[in-house]
Design a protein around this motif. Structure first.
Motif, PDB file in Angstrom:
ATOM      1  N   MET A   1      37.550  54.722  37.510  1.00  0.00           N
ATOM      2  CA  MET A   1      37.746  53.269  37.397  1.00  0.00           C
ATOM      3  C   MET A   1      39.147  53.000  37.671  1.00  0.00           C
ATOM      4  SD  MET A   1      36.512  51.403  33.945  1.00  0.00           S
ATOM      5  CE  MET A   1      37.820  50.657  33.137  1.00  0.00           C
ATOM      6  N   GLU A   2      39.449  51.821  38.299  1.00  0.00           N
ATOM      7  CA  GLU A   2      40.648  51.443  38.761  1.00  0.00           C
ATOM      8  C   GLU A   2      41.226  50.322  37.687  1.00  0.00           C
ATOM      9  OE1 GLU A   2      42.443  48.535  42.195  1.00  0.00           O
ATOM     10  OE2 GLU A   2      41.040  49.735  42.616  1.00  0.00           O
ATOM     11  N   ASN A   3      42.202  50.693  37.033  1.00  0.00           N
ATOM     12  CA  ASN A   3      42.759  49.802  36.132  1.00  0.00           C
ATOM     13  C   ASN A   3      44.145  48.519  36.723  1.00  0.00           C
ATOM     14  OD1 ASN A   3      41.772  50.934  34.020  1.00  0.00           O
ATOM     15  ND2 ASN A   3      43.211  52.279  33.926  1.00  0.00           N
ATOM     16  N   THR A   4      43.080  47.364  37.123  1.00  0.00           N
ATOM     17  CA  THR A   4      43.941  46.407  38.064  1.00  0.00           C
ATOM     18  C   THR A   4      43.512  45.093  37.412  1.00  0.00           C
ATOM     19  OG1 THR A   4      43.818  47.641  40.005  1.00  0.00           O
ATOM     20  CG2 THR A   4      44.456  45.444  40.302  1.00  0.00           C
ATOM     21  N   ASN A  33      46.553  31.878  45.690  1.00  0.00           N
ATOM     22  CA  ASN A  33      45.050  31.543  45.924  1.00  0.00           C
ATOM     23  C   ASN A  33      44.429  32.484  46.684  1.00  0.00           C
ATOM     24  OD1 ASN A  33      45.236  29.132  44.442  1.00  0.00           O
ATOM     25  ND2 ASN A  33      45.983  28.015  46.285  1.00  0.00           N
ATOM     26  N   GLN A  34      45.028  32.931  47.680  1.00  0.00           N
ATOM     27  CA  GLN A  34      44.249  34.135  48.386  1.00  0.00           C
ATOM     28  C   GLN A  34      43.996  35.222  47.507  1.00  0.00           C
ATOM     29  OE1 GLN A  34      46.496  35.114  51.950  1.00  0.00           O
ATOM     30  NE2 GLN A  34      46.005  33.187  52.808  1.00  0.00           N
ATOM     31  N   ARG A  35      45.184  35.585  46.515  1.00  0.00           N
ATOM     32  CA  ARG A  35      44.972  36.772  45.733  1.00  0.00           C
ATOM     33  C   ARG A  35      43.723  36.644  44.691  1.00  0.00           C
ATOM     34  NH1 ARG A  35      48.400  41.515  45.208  1.00  0.00           N
ATOM     35  NH2 ARG A  35      48.590  40.602  47.436  1.00  0.00           N
ATOM     36  N   ILE A  36      43.800  35.441  44.178  1.00  0.00           N
ATOM     37  CA  ILE A  36      42.937  35.129  42.956  1.00  0.00           C
ATOM     38  C   ILE A  36      41.593  35.356  43.649  1.00  0.00           C
ATOM     39  CG2 ILE A  36      41.899  33.135  41.833  1.00  0.00           C
ATOM     40  CD1 ILE A  36      44.947  32.148  41.374  1.00  0.00           C
ATOM     41  N   LYS A  42      35.946  40.897  43.885  1.00  0.00           N
ATOM     42  CA  LYS A  42      36.085  42.131  43.073  1.00  0.00           C
ATOM     43  C   LYS A  42      35.668  42.334  41.837  1.00  0.00           C
ATOM     44  CE  LYS A  42      38.879  44.450  46.807  1.00  0.00           C
ATOM     45  NZ  LYS A  42      39.641  45.192  47.099  1.00  0.00           N
ATOM     46  N   ASN A  43      35.474  41.118  41.239  1.00  0.00           N
ATOM     47  CA  ASN A  43      35.248  41.006  39.424  1.00  0.00           C
ATOM     48  C   ASN A  43      36.285  41.850  38.845  1.00  0.00           C
ATOM     49  OD1 ASN A  43      32.920  39.557  39.564  1.00  0.00           O
ATOM     50  ND2 ASN A  43      31.680  41.289  40.442  1.00  0.00           N
ATOM     51  N   ASN A  44      37.401  41.610  39.191  1.00  0.00           N
ATOM     52  CA  ASN A  44      38.934  42.112  38.661  1.00  0.00           C
ATOM     53  C   ASN A  44      39.325  41.096  37.663  1.00  0.00           C
ATOM     54  OD1 ASN A  44      38.712  44.578  39.973  1.00  0.00           O
ATOM     55  ND2 ASN A  44      40.185  44.185  41.478  1.00  0.00           N
TER      56      ASN A  44
END
Length: 68
Positions: A1-4, A33-36, A42-44
């Protein structure tokens, strides 16, 4: 699992005084905005933090910041 998680701090109307444009603001906002968009795909988790202060702006004058 990634903690991001993505943390967005103080990107709201009022950050930029009309008479003092922020350096490359359009590019910064586009990148944010691109990062969001990527994190949402990815549902992060995304955390938005907004500082609320009665002083609206810090103005740079002669290399020093002053509240207006």
């Amino acid at each position: 699992m990634e903690n991001t998680a993505l943390i967005i701090i103080d990107l709201q109307i009022g950050v930029q005084p009309e008479n003092v444009p922020l350096y490359r603001l359009a590019n910064v906002l586009n990148g944010v905005n691109q990062r969001i968009r990527l994190f949402r795909e990815k549902n992060n988790p995304i955390i938005f933090v907004q500082h609320n202060d009665s002083d609206r702006f810090l103005i740079l004058q002669n290399g020093n910041y002053f509240r207006n």
